[in-house]
Design a protein around this motif. Structure first.
Motif, PDB file in Angstrom:
ATOM      1  N   MET A  72     -21.479  36.435  96.095  1.00 14.55           N
ATOM      2  CA  MET A  72     -20.129  36.330  95.556  1.00 14.55           C
ATOM      3  C   MET A  72     -20.149  36.106  94.042  1.00 14.55           C
ATOM      4  N   ASP A  73     -21.233  35.524  93.531  1.00 14.75           N
ATOM      5  CA  ASP A  73     -21.371  35.310  92.090  1.00 14.75           C
ATOM      6  C   ASP A  73     -21.916  36.539  91.375  1.00 14.75           C
ATOM      7  N   GLY A  74     -22.210  37.602  92.159  1.00 15.56           N
ATOM      8  CA  GLY A  74     -22.690  38.838  91.549  1.00 15.56           C
ATOM      9  C   GLY A  74     -24.197  38.980  91.503  1.00 15.56           C
ATOM     10  N   HIS A  75     -24.917  38.072  92.138  1.00 13.77           N
ATOM     11  CA  HIS A  75     -26.383  38.129  92.157  1.00 13.77           C
ATOM     12  C   HIS A  75     -26.841  38.628  93.524  1.00 13.77           C
ATOM     13  N   TYR A  76     -27.170  39.904  93.606  1.00 17.19           N
ATOM     14  CA  TYR A  76     -27.572  40.492  94.882  1.00 17.19           C
ATOM     15  C   TYR A  76     -28.520  41.671  94.622  1.00 17.19           C
ATOM     16  N   PRO A  77     -29.356  42.036  95.613  1.00 16.98           N
ATOM     17  CA  PRO A  77     -30.260  43.182  95.437  1.00 16.98           C
ATOM     18  C   PRO A  77     -29.480  44.479  95.334  1.00 16.98           C
ATOM     19  N   PHE A 127     -18.775  44.911  94.955  1.00 21.89           N
ATOM     20  CA  PHE A 127     -20.209  44.738  94.785  1.00 21.89           C
ATOM     21  C   PHE A 127     -20.849  46.090  94.454  1.00 21.89           C
ATOM     22  N   ALA A 128     -20.786  46.446  93.188  1.00 19.38           N
ATOM     23  CA  ALA A 128     -21.277  47.743  92.749  1.00 19.38           C
ATOM     24  C   ALA A 128     -22.779  47.864  93.000  1.00 19.38           C
ATOM     25  N   ALA A 140     -28.813  42.828 101.051  1.00 14.78           N
ATOM     26  CA  ALA A 140     -28.139  41.605 100.615  1.00 14.78           C
ATOM     27  C   ALA A 140     -27.552  40.828 101.782  1.00 14.78           C
ATOM     28  N   TYR A 141     -27.064  41.539 102.791  1.00 18.30           N
ATOM     29  CA  TYR A 141     -26.386  40.869 103.904  1.00 18.30           C
ATOM     30  C   TYR A 141     -27.110  41.008 105.241  1.00 18.30           C
ATOM     31  N   GLU A 142     -28.179  41.745 105.282  1.00 18.49           N
ATOM     32  CA  GLU A 142     -28.849  41.969 106.564  1.00 18.49           C
ATOM     33  C   GLU A 142     -29.590  40.728 107.046  1.00 18.49           C
ATOM     34  N   HIS A 143     -29.492  40.477 108.346  1.00 15.14           N
ATOM     35  CA  HIS A 143     -30.271  39.410 108.970  1.00 15.14           C
ATOM     36  C   HIS A 143     -31.753  39.733 108.782  1.00 15.14           C
TER      37      HIS A 143
END
Length: 367
Positions: free
Chosen positions: A285-290, A24-25, A31-34
């Motif tokens: 997982m699809d590559g769509h993240y902040p 995840f470049a 992206a993963y924080e609660h």
């Protein structure tokens, strides 16, 4: 490794093991924080002079002492020592695109544990009890968990929490001083419990194996007896814990969790499985993240709204008797007086007999 198979990124990760895992470049920890964790971190990052204040605090905190302690009395992970852990560490930093690999130590302690601490630079510490307990893929999730802490900057606040907890003990003889410190510690612990859920998600992004993450949590709870444990039954415990009992049990749950820095293990497993099945996880997982490049533009108010919405959703969906009561109050439900009385009597789910008089009718002299 990345999807194209490369094992080098020019940033100190030259010998990343060959893994068929997504990378995840530039991923932001948002992206993963609660949501509750993220809102606190966004607000702190926006505070002018925040880093300067904490750097000044470093002279008061025992960070240098801790670093010297681990350097002198633990084993530093490297190519020559615990090489398999070193590979996992570099791999985790590569997947989450953490440019500087934090130092990692193995310390002699039969209690399975791991932590990420430090103000200036994070350091990761794992105990021998944890290394001996987990297999390779389970350990990979733990290393990813700690790298997630480092990427989020949790190590700063954990170090402060350790310092304040020790301070609370030292000033226990001062009534008001102790209460003030304990209030801060209690708030920090609530935040830190949410940060642990965030780091569990980071561990899943690194290991990309939900079964391994679940096995690791089960082993932390029940030891190295996987042949005696079952994931579905373990998750059922979390559901029973949340929904079972009456209002008295709800109060006891709160009292039990207040002194803890981590959520209960079954709860962590249930929360991680829920997130793994969510659209948010699939989008990552699809590559769509902040991306980290957008962190400075993140709105504090929007983050707090997300946090509030998350808490409200948790309360609404909760099966806990107290949370259900709170939902009813918020919704203006009638007849709450009798429900509270029955709840503390252990009859939250037992309706009154049909021929019984209404129990929620207040006495005539009540307003």
């Amino acid at each position: 490794m990345s999807d194209d198979g490369h094992e080098q990124n020019g940033q100190g990760h030259e010998r990343v093991p060959s893994r068929q895992r997504r990378r995840f470049a530039g991923i932001s920890s948002r992206a993963y924080e609660h949501p509750a964790d993220r809102s606190a971190l966004v607000a702190l990052r926006k505070l002018s002079g925040f880093d300067t204040v904490f750097k000044a605090l470093s002279g008061l905190l025992p960070e240098r002492s801790l670093r010297l302690l681990f350097l002198s009395d633990s084993v530093r992970v490297s190519d020559q020592q615990f090489a398999h852990l070193n590979d996992m560490l570099r791999d985790a930093c590569y997947i989450l695109d953490l440019e500087k690999v934090p130092p990692m130590y193995v310390t002699q302690d039969p209690q399975p544990n791991a932590m990420c601490i430090g103000l200036d630079e994070p350091i990761i510490v794992v105990t021998t009890g944890l290394v001996e307990l987990l297999d390779e893929e389970e350990m990979r999730a733990v290393v990813g968990h700690e790298v997630g802490h480092a990427l989020s900057g949790h190590s700063v606040y954990r170090t402060v929490l350790l310092f304040l907890t020790g301070l609370a003990v030292k000033v226990a003889w001062i009534p008001l001083g102790n209460l003030a410190i304990l209030a801060i510690v209690t708030a920090l612990r609530e935040w830190f419990r949410k940060s642990e859920l965030s780091a569990d998600r980071a561990g899943l992004l690194v290991g990309q194996d939900l079964r391994a993450s679940m096995r690791g949590l089960m082993k932390i709870a029940g030891g190295n007896h996987l042949h005696e444990m079952n994931v579905d039954a373990f998750l059922q415990q979390a559901e029973e814990y949340e929904a079972g009992g009456d209002l008295r049990d709800s109060v006891l749950k709160i009292l039990n969790v207040l002194p803890r820095s981590h959520p209960f293990t079954t709860v962590r497993a249930a929360e991680l499985k829920k997130w793994a099945e969510s659209r948010d996880y699939q989008r990552i997982m699809d590559g769509h993240y902040p991306r980290r490049t957008a962190d400075k533009d993140t709105s504090v108010s929007d983050s707090f709204k997300e946090s509030a919405a998350s808490y409200a959703s948790d309360v609404k969906a909760s099966k806990d008797p107290l949370m259900k009561l709170v939902t009813d109050i918020a919704g203006g439900a009638g007849g709450l007086g009798g429900r509270v009385r029955r709840g503390f009597d252990g009859f939250t789910s037992a309706p009154p007999p049909k021929d019984a008089p209404p129990q929620d009718t207040p006495p005539q002299d009540e307003e």
